[in-house]
Design a protein around this motif. Structure first.
Motif, PDB file in Angstrom:
ATOM      1  N   MET A  92      46.775  34.181  44.990  1.00  0.00           N
ATOM      2  CA  MET A  92      45.641  33.768  44.165  1.00  0.00           C
ATOM      3  C   MET A  92      45.680  32.257  43.911  1.00  0.00           C
ATOM      4  O   MET A  92      44.639  31.597  43.888  1.00  0.00           O
TER       5      MET A  92
ATOM      6  N   LEU B  24      38.908  38.233  43.958  1.00  0.00           N
ATOM      7  CA  LEU B  24      40.298  38.023  43.559  1.00  0.00           C
ATOM      8  C   LEU B  24      40.642  38.831  42.308  1.00  0.00           C
ATOM      9  O   LEU B  24      41.725  39.427  42.217  1.00  0.00           O
TER      10      LEU B  24
ATOM     11  N   ARG C 142      43.462  41.791  42.264  1.00  0.00           N
ATOM     12  CA  ARG C 142      44.657  41.718  41.416  1.00  0.00           C
ATOM     13  C   ARG C 142      44.814  42.970  40.548  1.00  0.00           C
ATOM     14  O   ARG C 142      45.903  43.500  40.387  1.00  0.00           O
TER      15      ARG C 142
END
Length: 322
Positions: free
Chosen positions: A171, A233, A237
């Motif tokens: 990330m 993202l 996650r």
């Protein structure tokens, strides 16, 4: 007159560096007060950087929007909507690459709609994006049926969320890549100078041959795409998509951009400053959590920072106009 111009220039320069001073001060304060509580550990510092990635990527897009003297309040619900589209594609059996393309297309569409309404109606972008924000909140709730959609594709979650490259979370690497692209767009290509020209003086930009309407649509689309990628993202996650993801993020994004030296009145923008502004916001959030503050107290602190940032931007804008 020359004295006043020099004075204004110095004040604008001060706003450009104040975020760097602020993050050093914040780091020292948290180090002294929370050093024994784990703030200074390497893992926590990496966690701060990982936390700021989604806000940072959205903020890079917002830098162009505010630099163009506009605003985009749909960045938060864009995260939820685009993430849900990606999750739905994967749930239906689609490959993760198709899911990412679908998410980015969703963000592009959101930005395009905002931009077209802006140039064809002449309404303030603030009002337009309040409306589309409300619509997107409803759309994301419908897509999710008010539930979370789990993401089981391990390749997707590793590439965009929980993987590491040489020990560095992916990330963070994605955020640095997007920052580099944003920097090139703003500082190395004609597009960036045109954005700032429009933000500084629309009429003067028209006289120099710049298509103001096209630039306005472009910055809205850019913001939409970057917010959608941040949504990818975010979901990767957490390995799930949810209609509440990104809720209220627009305030932190605006604060990050303005703290980073971009003027609320447009014409001046900084990608590196925006990165540090987002880092500062993540550091404050992390520090308040370690300090044991309740969620309500954290909201109060964040609100104070947002007010301080926008007040700074407003003062700088008045100085610029004066």
């Amino acid at each position: 007159m020359q004295f006043n111009s020099s004075k204004v220039k110095k004040k604008i320069e001060l706003q450009k560096i104040i975020v760097y001073i602020a993050i050093v001060v914040a780091f020292l304060v948290f180090s002294i007060t929370l050093g024994d509580a784990g703030f200074l550990t390497v893992n926590n510092q990496i966690n701060i950087l990982r936390q700021m990635t989604t806000i940072g990527i959205m903020s890079f897009g917002m830098t162009f929007v505010i630099g163009c003297d506009e605003i985009d309040l749909t960045v938060g619900p864009n995260i939820a909507t685009s993430g849900l589209v990606a999750a739905i594609v994967m749930r239906a059996g689609g490959h993760w690459t198709l899911a990412v393309i679908a998410a980015l297309a969703t963000g592009t569409l959101i930005g395009l709609v905002n931009g077209l309404i802006l140039v064809f109606t002449g309404l303030p972008s603030f009002l337009i994006t309040i409306g589309t924000l409300t619509i997107l909140n409803g759309v994301s709730m419908e897509l999710a049926n008010s539930n979370s959609i789990p993401i089981y594709d391990r390749t997707f979650t590793q590439i965009f969320g929980n993987g590491k490259v040489f020990g560095i979370p992916v990330m963070i690497l994605w955020c640095l890549l997007i920052m580099a692209i944003a920097y090139i767009l703003l500082r190395k290509l004609p597009f960036g100078s045109r954005v700032l020209a429009v933000g500084g003086n629309k009429q003067a930009a028209k006289y120099t041959g710049i298509n103001v309407s096209r630039i306005k649509v472009a910055v809205m689309v850019l913001s939409g795409v970057m917010s959608a990628f941040a949504g990818v993202l975010y979901c990767a996650r957490l390995q799930a998509a949810n209609y509440v993801y990104g809720s209220g993020a627009e305030m932190n994004v605006i604060a990050s951009v303005v703290l980073g030296g971009t003027l609320m009145s447009g014409g001046v923008a900084s990608i590196s400053g925006t990165f540090v502004g987002a880092w500062l916001m993540a550091m404050i959030s992390n520090g308040t959590v370690i300090a044991g503050m309740t969620a309500s107290q954290q909201n109060i602190v964040s609100g104070i920072v947002v007010i301080a940032a926008t007040a700074l931007g407003s003062i700088s804008a008045k100085n610029k106009q004066g």
